[in-house]
Design a protein around this motif. Structure first.
Motif, short mmCIF file in Angstrom:
data_model
loop_
_atom_site.label_atom_id
_atom_site.label_comp_id
_atom_site.label_asym_id
_atom_site.label_seq_id
_atom_site.Cartn_x
_atom_site.Cartn_y
_atom_site.Cartn_z
N SER A 1 39.19 35.44 37.81
CA SER A 1 38.35 34.45 38.48
C SER A 1 36.89 34.74 38.17
O SER A 1 36.54 35.84 37.75
N TYR B 1 33.34 35.60 39.44
CA TYR B 1 32.84 36.29 40.63
C TYR B 1 31.36 35.99 40.89
O TYR B 1 30.92 36.01 42.02
N GLU C 1 29.49 37.18 36.03
CA GLU C 1 30.53 38.19 36.29
C GLU C 1 31.88 37.52 36.52
O GLU C 1 31.97 36.46 37.14
N SER D 1 36.04 38.65 37.69
CA SER D 1 36.84 39.71 38.32
C SER D 1 38.30 39.55 37.93
O SER D 1 38.79 38.43 37.73
N VAL E 1 35.35 46.47 45.59
CA VAL E 1 34.34 45.69 44.87
C VAL E 1 33.09 46.54 44.63
O VAL E 1 32.53 46.54 43.53
#
Length: 323
Positions: free
Chosen positions: A17, A19, A23, A25, A83
Motif C-alpha cells: 500500500s 503509506y 513511501e 509499506s 512502523v
C-alpha cells in the motif's frame, strides 16, 4: 513503481500500500526478517534494471529506493512500534548512501557518546522539575540510570538497544510530575483513590514522552515498568514475554533501588534483604532469569569483581522474529 510493487507483492502473498507521498509499506506475514530482506533486494534489483526515460540523471543512473525492515516479536506491545522501527531502519538505509535495505537493530547508525550525553542532559532538565516536588524521585531516577548502564554491559546490548535502555531507565518515572504534591510526599499509607492516582503516572509519562520526537522510542520503559511477570501488574496486565525483555529488566532494577533507598516514610532494606526479596518474587513479580542475572551483578559489584556475562540464550529464547 506502483505497478511493479503490486505485481511482485501479489505473487508473493504480500500486502502493498501507499503509506505517504514518497513511501510504500509492505505487510509480510510468514516472512522472517532475512526472508524479507531477500525479497526487498530482489524487488530493488528489478526496479534498478527497469528502464525509465531520464533516469540517467539520477545519482545511481537508475530508479532506486531505500527500505527499512521491522520484524514482529511477541514483546512488541503496540503496532505503532513496528512502523517506528521500520522508519528508523529506513532512515539508516538512506544514511548509508541510499538504494540499500536495512533491518532494524542490525548495523544501525547511532549517535556517538557526545550526542547520547546531550540526550541525558535534556532528560535531566526535565527531571530537575522533581527537585521542588520530590527530590527522592530525582535521585532514584539517577541511580536506576547508573544500574542500567552497568546492566547494558552485562547483557551485551547493541548500541541502539543500549542507548534506549539507559535513557528509558533515566526517564521511566517522568509521569510522577503529574501526581499532586500532597500525594507524592505523603508519608502515611495511601488511600485506594490516591493509589489509583499514583498508578496513572505510567500513562501520564507516556503522554509526556510522545510530545517530543526524540523520546518516542522510550515509551515502553515509561509505560510498562510496573507490569509483572505473572500478569498482575499495570496498566495492561501483560505477562512473561508480552513485556519487552528490557522492560522486564528495568522492573527488577527499579524495585531493587526502591527497596535499598533511604526514604523518610519507609524502612530501608539492606542489599542482602533486597536480594532475598527479589528471589522470593522471581517468577511472580519478576522475570526469574533476569532477576538472577541482576543478583549476580550486585554480588559481583559488592565483592569488587568483574561484571557477569549474560547467557545469549536468555536474550533470545522464545522470541521468534517475523516481519
Amino acid at each position: 513503481m506502483g505497478q511493479i510493487l503490486k505485481e511482485e507483492s501479489e505473487m508473493a502473498g504480500i500486502s502493498a500500500s501507499r503509506y505517504g507521498g514518497e513511501e510504500f509499506s509492505l505487510l509480510m506475514p510468514g516472512y522472517d526478517t532475512q526472508q524479507a530482506l531477500e525479497f526487498i533486494n530482489r524487488l530493488r534489483k528489478r526496479i534498478n534494471d527497469t528502464p525509465y526515460e531520464g533516469v540517467e540523471i539520477f545519482p545511481h543512473g537508475c530508479l532506486s529506493f531505500s527500505a527499512g525492515i521491522s520484524g514482529y516479536k511477541p514483546d512488541i506491545h503496540d503496532k505503532s512500534l513496528l512502523v517506528d522501527q521500520a522508519d528508523q531502519a529506513l532512515y539508516g538505509a538512506k544514511k548509508q548512501g541510499k538504494n540499500t535495505v536495512q533491518i532494524f537493530g542490525e548495523s544501525q547508525p547511532v549517535q556517538d557518546e557526545q550526542d547520547i550525553a546531550q540526550d541525558v542532559k535534556n532528560i535531566e532538565q526535565l527531571l530537575s522539575l522533581f527537585l521542588y516536588k520530590d527530590i527522592d524521585t530525582f535521585k532514584h531516577s539517577k541511580r536506576v540510570f547508573r544500574y542500567a548502564m552497568d546492566m547494558s554491559k552485562v547483557l551485551g546490548l547493541d548500541p541502539v538497544s543500549r542507548k534506549q535502555f539507559v535513557l528509558g531507565a533515566l526517564i521511566h518515572d517522568i509521569g510522577k510530575l503529574e501526581i499532586p504534591r500532597d500525594i507524592i510526599r505523603k508519608q502515611g499509607k495511601l488511600s485506594p483513590s490516591e493509589w489509583e492516582t499514583v498508578k496513572k503516572h505510567v500513562v501520564w509519562g507516556k503522554e509526556i514522552a510522545l510530545i517530543q520526537e526524540q523520546f518516542k522510542a522510550l515509551v515502553p520503559y515509561i509505560e510498562l515498568h510496573h507490569e509483572r511477570y505473572d500478569g498482575k501488574g499495570y496498566p495492561h496486565g501483560y505477562q512473561r514475554e508480552e513485556i519487552p525483555l528490557l522492560c522486564r529488566m528495568l522492573t527488577v532494577i527499579d524495585s531493587f533501588d526502591a527497596m535499598t533507598s533511604e526514604r523518610p516514610y519507609q524502612n530501608t532494606k539492606s542489599v542482602e534483604d533486597a536480594i532475598r526479596e527479589l528471589r522470593a518474587c522471581a517468577g511472580t513479580q519478576f522475570d526469574p532469569d533476569l532477576t538472577e542475572l541482576f543478583i549476580r551483578y550486585i554480588e559481583a559489584r559488592q565483592k569488587g569483581k568483574a561484571l557477569p556475562a549474560a547467557d545469549v540464550n536468555l536474550l533470545y529464547a522464545g522470541s521468534p522474529t517475523m516481519s
